[in-house]
Design an enzyme around this catalytic site. Structure first.
Site, PDB file in Angstrom:
ATOM      1  CD  GLN A 236       0.627  -8.808  -2.101  1.00  0.00           C
ATOM      2  OE1 GLN A 236       1.483  -9.576  -2.967  1.00  0.00           O
ATOM      3  NE2 GLN A 236      -0.388  -8.623  -2.631  1.00  0.00           N
TER       4      GLN A 236
ATOM      5  CE  LYS B 262       3.061  -2.350  -4.390  1.00  0.00           C
ATOM      6  NZ  LYS B 262       2.753  -2.141  -3.133  1.00  0.00           N
TER       7      LYS B 262
ATOM      8  CG  ASP C 257      -1.661  -1.369   1.269  1.00  0.00           C
ATOM      9  OD1 ASP C 257      -1.942  -1.793   0.204  1.00  0.00           O
ATOM     10  OD2 ASP C 257      -1.965  -1.680   2.485  1.00  0.00           O
TER      11      ASP C 257
ATOM     12  N   GLY D 147      -4.594  -4.406  -4.297  1.00  0.00           N
ATOM     13  CA  GLY D 147      -5.557  -3.242  -4.762  1.00  0.00           C
ATOM     14  C   GLY D 147      -4.751  -2.231  -5.202  1.00  0.00           C
ATOM     15  CG  HIS D 148      -1.583  -2.481  -7.297  1.00  0.00           C
ATOM     16  ND1 HIS D 148      -0.698  -3.191  -8.071  1.00  0.00           N
ATOM     17  CD2 HIS D 148      -1.338  -2.615  -6.047  1.00  0.00           C
ATOM     18  CE1 HIS D 148      -0.083  -3.621  -7.314  1.00  0.00           C
ATOM     19  NE2 HIS D 148      -0.227  -3.465  -6.236  1.00  0.00           N
TER      20      HIS D 148
HETATM   21  P1  IMP Z   1      -2.652 -12.940   1.939  1.00  0.00           P
HETATM   22  O1  IMP Z   1      -1.732 -12.206   1.028  1.00  0.00           O
HETATM   23  O2  IMP Z   1      -3.962 -12.471   1.699  1.00  0.00           O
HETATM   24  O3  IMP Z   1      -2.224 -14.053   2.283  1.00  0.00           O
HETATM   25  O4  IMP Z   1      -2.438 -11.958   3.327  1.00  0.00           O
HETATM   26  C1  IMP Z   1      -1.134 -12.042   4.194  1.00  0.00           C
HETATM   27  C2  IMP Z   1      -0.752 -10.839   4.844  1.00  0.00           C
HETATM   28  O5  IMP Z   1      -0.512  -9.791   3.657  1.00  0.00           O
HETATM   29  C3  IMP Z   1      -1.802 -10.041   5.417  1.00  0.00           C
HETATM   30  O6  IMP Z   1      -1.284  -9.393   6.506  1.00  0.00           O
HETATM   31  C4  IMP Z   1      -2.399  -8.995   4.228  1.00  0.00           C
HETATM   32  O7  IMP Z   1      -2.807  -8.147   5.042  1.00  0.00           O
HETATM   33  C5  IMP Z   1      -1.224  -8.623   3.675  1.00  0.00           C
HETATM   34  N1  IMP Z   1      -1.357  -8.346   2.227  1.00  0.00           N
HETATM   35  C6  IMP Z   1      -1.760  -8.771   1.410  1.00  0.00           C
HETATM   36  N2  IMP Z   1      -1.853  -8.342   0.256  1.00  0.00           N
HETATM   37  C7  IMP Z   1      -1.684  -6.999   0.568  1.00  0.00           C
HETATM   38  C8  IMP Z   1      -1.739  -5.651  -0.129  1.00  0.00           C
HETATM   39  O8  IMP Z   1      -1.988  -5.551  -1.201  1.00  0.00           O
HETATM   40  N3  IMP Z   1      -1.344  -4.499   0.488  1.00  0.00           N
HETATM   41  C9  IMP Z   1      -1.065  -4.718   2.084  1.00  0.00           C
HETATM   42  N4  IMP Z   1      -0.852  -5.739   2.770  1.00  0.00           N
HETATM   43  C10 IMP Z   1      -1.333  -7.035   1.990  1.00  0.00           C
END
Ligand code: IMP
Length: 420
Positions: free
Chosen positions: A222, A16, A13, A40-41
């Protein structure tokens, strides 16, 4: 050398998508290399907000080609609905979106298991996005996953094996009803029809494109601290968000990489569980969250907020070989009297100057305090017009991280970007 990589330098977040959109004007091909619909971009163009979960955010320029690399896990429903939404906005997608034949597919049971695994975890919740990401990557590692290429070759036998196995898991571990194989199969055949013309062998596609002189931008999802190897394990996502993932997730050789930009907010946020040394739990954290509109683009969850952490960025610089930093949301820090910046940690009375692989929850940040500024900077057009204290803040970050700051972002719009 024609490849630029954009990597989140914090916990995701970082903004990017805005940077990718900004750079994409001069880029031919934009590719995602890992993650899936957990990302979520958000891009704002002419005050219109677009949120992309799978399609690279560079799609908003009319002449770009967008590729979903082999390292991405593809949720068919999300991909199709994103393509439909783009069509509704009159954005041409024919011959502009390509998908690797080696990308893994997120199937319905991946999402169900992700949700129920979290529910049962009690004290060990990760706080996932429940998009089935970790479960799909686990199947990839177990070598039982379904790839896009499987839609065209021996799908039935591979899928029936997997569905049988997953149905046992659903019933025995989660006490849930088994899923209907026929429905999953029919949905996949329908998905195949919709994407057939977009499926490519990405390593040869990139090799040929680069030979033709095309420029490529690799869009990380991420951030560094969520990397499965270099992040705050186990509170991470299930892919390599860092430079290694950019190579393995596309099949592009390291020899083509020219720039690696680390994107970081002027402060830090994190969603989900896990350690966060500079987190602000009280009023100041709420203030940052409200000023920065810090709510997840995928899940809507409030983001945890804290002060800038130099050790985290040094960690990202080290792993990714960052050639430059982009500092985003600097405008959000206007009106703070003093702005603390974490320049190291104390771990049980001992100073450490690296981002540790364990024990981060017991690291106490060591702060330097910089004076704030009292002006709205979101409409400024030039670096020279920034308030003196704001310039000092940016210059100090550059000095402490020892990574050149290439540009700063002072708002969501394309025009709210200052070159240094
Ligand atoms: P997962 O990727 O859904 O398995 O989540 C694993 C961890 O990564 C959790 O703490 C999520 O909140 C975090 N996470 C996954 N995708 C994002 C993103 O796009 N932005 C911020 N945190 C993310």
């Amino acid at each position: 050398m024609s490849v630029t990589v954009v990597i989140g330098a914090q916990w995701g977040d970082e903004g990017k998508a805005k940077v990718i959109d900004y750079l994409s004007e001069k880029i031919d091909i934009i590719a995602r290399y890992q993650g899936g619909a957990n990302a979520g971009h958000t891009v704002v163009v002419d005050q219109k907000k677009f949120i992309f979960h799978l399609i690279p955010s560079g799609i908003l320029y009319p002449n770009t080609i967008c590729v979903i690399g082999n390292g991405v896990v593809v949720d068919p429903d999300v991909l199709i609905s994103e393509m439909e939404n783009l069509k509704k906005e009159n954005i041409q997608i024919e011959n502009r979106i390509f998908i690797s034949d080696a990308s893994h597919i997120v199937l319905p049971f991946h999402k169900i298991i992700d949700e129920h695994k979290e529910k049962q975890a009690e004290n060990h919740k990760i706080g996932t996005t429940k998009r089935g990401i970790g479960i799909c990557y686990a199947d990839k590692m177990l070598r039982i996953g379904i790839r896009i290429g499987d839609l065209f070759y021996q799908l039935e036998s591979k899928l029936s094996n997997l569905v049988n196995l997953k149905n046992k898991e659903l019933e025995l571990l989660y006490h849930l009803k088994p899923l209907d194989y026929e429905k999953i199969y029919i949905d996949l055949i329908d998905f195949r029809k919709k994407i057939e013309s977009m499926v490519i062998h990405t390593p040869s596609f990139f090799e040929a494109s680069i030979k033709q002189g095309k420029t490529v931008l690799l869009e990380g999802a991420q951030g560094t601290a969520l990397d499965i190897d270099h992040g705050t394990y186990p509170y991470v996502t299930s892919s390599n968000t860092t430079i290694g993932g950019a190579l393995s997730g596309t099949g592009i050789s390291y020899r083509h990489i020219e720039n690696v930009y680390g994107i970081c907010k002027a402060y830090v946020t994190r969603v989900g569980e896990g350690p966060f040394p500079t987190e602000l739990k009280g009023e100041e954290g709420n203030r940052l969250r409200e000023l920065g509109a810090e709510y997840g683009a995928t899940t809507g969850r409030p983001r945890r907020c804290g002060w800038f952490d130099v050790e985290l960025i040094k960690h990202s610089g080290r792993i990714n070989g960052l050639t430059g930093l982009v500092l985003t949301k600097v405008d959000v820090l206007s009106y703070f009297e003093t702005i603390p910046v974490c320049v190291g940690y104390e771990f049980f009375g001992k100073k450490i100057d690296y981002f540790p692989s364990y024990g981060l929850e017991d690291c106490i940040p060591i702060y330097e305090y910089l004076p704030g500024w009292k002006e709205d900077i979101s409409r400024i057009n030039r670096w020279s017009e920034l308030p003196k204290n704001c310039k000092t803040y940016i210059e100090k970050i550059q000095e402490w991280t020892n990574i050149p700051i290439k540009f700063v972002s002072i708002g969501p719009g394309r025009d709210q970007t200052l070159m240094l």
